[in-house]
Design a protein around this motif. Sequence first.
Motif, PDB file in Angstrom:
ATOM      1  N   ALA A 683       0.850  -1.188   0.000  1.00  0.00           N
ATOM      2  CA  ALA A 683       0.000   0.000   0.000  1.00  0.00           C
ATOM      3  C   ALA A 683       0.885   1.237   0.000  1.00  0.00           C
ATOM      4  O   ALA A 683       2.115   1.146  -0.179  1.00  0.00           O
ATOM      5  N   ASP A 684       0.269   2.404   0.212  1.00  0.00           N
ATOM      6  CA  ASP A 684       1.038   3.641   0.339  1.00  0.00           C
ATOM      7  C   ASP A 684       2.038   3.506   1.483  1.00  0.00           C
ATOM      8  O   ASP A 684       1.800   2.794   2.465  1.00  0.00           O
ATOM      9  N   ALA A 685       3.137   4.216   1.361  1.00  0.00           N
ATOM     10  CA  ALA A 685       4.154   4.177   2.410  1.00  0.00           C
ATOM     11  C   ALA A 685       3.592   4.625   3.753  1.00  0.00           C
ATOM     12  O   ALA A 685       4.073   4.200   4.813  1.00  0.00           O
ATOM     13  N   SER A 686       2.537   5.432   3.734  1.00  0.00           N
ATOM     14  CA  SER A 686       1.987   5.968   4.978  1.00  0.00           C
ATOM     15  C   SER A 686       1.245   4.926   5.801  1.00  0.00           C
ATOM     16  O   SER A 686       1.047   5.099   7.006  1.00  0.00           O
ATOM     17  N   VAL A 687       0.809   3.805   5.169  1.00  0.00           N
ATOM     18  CA  VAL A 687       0.022   2.815   5.908  1.00  0.00           C
ATOM     19  C   VAL A 687       0.545   1.391   5.781  1.00  0.00           C
ATOM     20  O   VAL A 687       0.020   0.491   6.445  1.00  0.00           O
ATOM     21  N   ILE A 688       1.539   1.149   4.941  1.00  0.00           N
ATOM     22  CA  ILE A 688       2.003  -0.227   4.739  1.00  0.00           C
ATOM     23  C   ILE A 688       2.486  -0.831   6.054  1.00  0.00           C
ATOM     24  O   ILE A 688       3.166  -0.182   6.855  1.00  0.00           O
ATOM     25  N   GLY A 689       2.068  -2.063   6.298  1.00  0.00           N
ATOM     26  CA  GLY A 689       2.446  -2.750   7.517  1.00  0.00           C
ATOM     27  C   GLY A 689       1.616  -2.383   8.724  1.00  0.00           C
ATOM     28  O   GLY A 689       1.832  -2.929   9.808  1.00  0.00           O
ATOM     29  N   LEU A 690       0.631  -1.500   8.555  1.00  0.00           N
ATOM     30  CA  LEU A 690      -0.177  -1.040   9.683  1.00  0.00           C
ATOM     31  C   LEU A 690      -1.591  -1.615   9.607  1.00  0.00           C
ATOM     32  O   LEU A 690      -2.071  -2.007   8.544  1.00  0.00           O
ATOM     33  N   ARG A 691      -2.250  -1.640  10.758  1.00  0.00           N
ATOM     34  CA  ARG A 691      -3.646  -2.085  10.831  1.00  0.00           C
ATOM     35  C   ARG A 691      -4.560  -0.978  10.315  1.00  0.00           C
ATOM     36  O   ARG A 691      -4.444   0.173  10.743  1.00  0.00           O
TER      37      ARG A 691
END
Length: 793
Positions: A683-691
């Motif tokens: 996803a976008d770098a701002s949300v990748i890896g996040l819930r």
Amino acid sequence: MYFSFTCSLSRSRIHSSLIFLFLLFFAGAAFAQTAGTLKGTVKTSDGKPAEFVNIQIRETDQGTSVTQSGHYTIHNIKPGTYTIVASFISLNTQSKQVTITAAKTEVLDFVLTENEKQLTEVYIKSYKANKFLKKETIDVAKLPLKNLENPQVYSVVTSELMKEQSVTNFNDAYKNIPGAGVPLVYNNGRSSLLSRGFTTENLVRNGISGFDYNSVDPANIEKIEAIKGPSGTLFSSTLASFGGLFNRVTKKPFDTFKGEVTYSAGGFDLNRLTADINTPLNADKTALFRINTAVHSEHSFQDQGFTRSIFFAPSFSYKVNDRLDLQLDAEISNYNATSAYRFAPFTGASSKVHSIKDLGINYNLSFINNSLDYNSQQFDLFGQINYKLSEHWKSQTAFTRTFSTTKGFVTQLTGVSDSTLKQSLQKEDFPYYGTDVQENVIGDVQVAGLRNRVVIGIDVYNQKSNRDYATVTMPTINFKHPGAAYDNYNVDKVNSLAATAPYTYYQTNQTIYAAYASDVINLTDQLSMMASLRVDRINNKGTYYPKVDSAAGKYGQTSLSPKFGLVYQVLKDRVSVFGNYMNGFSNVAGTDFTGTTFKPQYANQWETGVKLDIWDHKISSTISYYHISVTNTLRTDPDHPAFSLQDGTQLSKGVEAELIANPLRGLNIIAGYAYNNSVYTKADASVIGLRPAASGPDKMANLWISYQFMDGKVKGLGFGMGGNHGSQSYQTNTATAKFTIPAYTIIDATAFYDQPKYRFGLKLDNLTNQQYWSFRLAPQNPARLTASMSIKF
């Protein structure tokens, strides 16, 4: 003398009796020569003996019951042609003609199929101890499958449970569904909840579209079915999320006169009057009528805010003959309310506050005004035609026609800093129209010696809307110390600003054409396989703006959605293990930078688990592990920020467990636990890896325990207590901004006295006065006591 006379009289009577029996024997023998016999076998569609089925000769009073081995015999039938009726609750009644010949034996066999309408009724009677267990349904698979035969996971909230918990608000019923979370309430009172980490709206009614942008009144609800996982194979993608769907099953007419009137009063000026009246309309009870109605009024616990509604739900059914029956019902309401609370916090780089608990906004202030209300209307019509094509096939034609509208003011709050906000609203007229026509052909047949339960269907769904609105934004105010500016947000002030605000008008129109098929094959008595496929074609005409005579976002897409499942009953009708692969999709409008049209998003789930129905139905449980992968999600194009790329992925996996138990007579337990791990994997770098923030708490639990005295002078007296827990969640969760919603634990309690002619109930919600919020940061009700009284007739 006396003794001698008595003996003589006794011998005379004995002599007369012997003569009578002698004559009776010869008369019976003579009659037997002029009478015939009927015998045969009765089996269910899976080839098993159908014990206890009633066999009746329609033209006479003669009849019998089928034995445990599936056989029956009727002797001494006068010669002639008769109609023989085989019937039993939960099985479709079957009639056949036979000609009886003197001194001969005729053979007449029956194969009876399940009657999905009565399946629930027999389930209630058989499982009466575990009173909240009502898992049997035709809607989940569009076939009459038992829970242990179905590879899909689902939860059911019954009207009996809602009555025990004194539910006056539709959303409160969802407290009993694992993983549903705190409801998100929108304008018009409509709502959505969580299912496996995805926001899921209430758009399905009796297995077909119930699309309506109004609130749902619980007065007409028989049960709520939470169907878990991507369900795009049997349901339109516009009605379901990647986590599943919620199907509300409405009350239906039955063949006896019965009624119940209930008045409820509680905190926050709650006043609610409901009535449920059912009656046959003719002597042979082929025409049945039922009406459910509710009048509801309450204020918010906050300084401003109210809801007032009136609701009618008439329902009519008519059995034309043994093959054809018709159903027609409607839901009509008028709803007047203030807008649902919605607050978007300030999450800029200068923000020092990262939790609603620390923000300091007053829990009891609404920041609206009661003069800024709206009116919402609903008129929905539903119909169904059931026709028995043959002993093994039937046709089910269903249609819906829905209309809902909002006219007035809808409001929202937006944070400007850690201590200020702006109030804004839209003055709008917003009608929605929905039409759905669905045809299902359902069969129960033997193919190559294997039982096949089949549904083949087509579905045409159209949704249109017209929207006319103007936007008004008020000056910034300090929400910690609002002062005189707090009173400026009223209808006169807003109307003066709206008079100079530009209006926007647009129309939407989309049609979906779908065909699907599903087959459940019994490979053995304990092993079954499900295979399903759906094809959808969406024709979205986009958003039409008359002022420029053009439409934006017009597109057409075709999607395929498969589904497979395996069930093995380790212990027949007691323990089953299952696995499934399911698919759901969501149509996406627009193009990328190169002009390539976006494809539908797809969610692919695999799941495995175990289902239990043991100890004479006293314990029912489902435990499963699921893994949902979503592909074709959009993310910002890093080289062209005004466009999106369609290569994002999201993963949602977890464990769900549910228990419905009746360990002791009168004691009932409902418990659930849901753990969900959702993450953006690409996803976008701002949300990748996040819930994803909208996925809600990652851990949720629900519990309800009640006890009712079943005997003695206090028979009917009962008590209940339970609660809900959710872990910390996010309103915003990115690499640069986080805003959290604290964990919560809510405890509710009830007491009731239930008798055949009346019922009294008390309910205390949120008895610890816990402060908690929805994803929209709407403060939830503090402690409230509700009293109810019912009169039954």
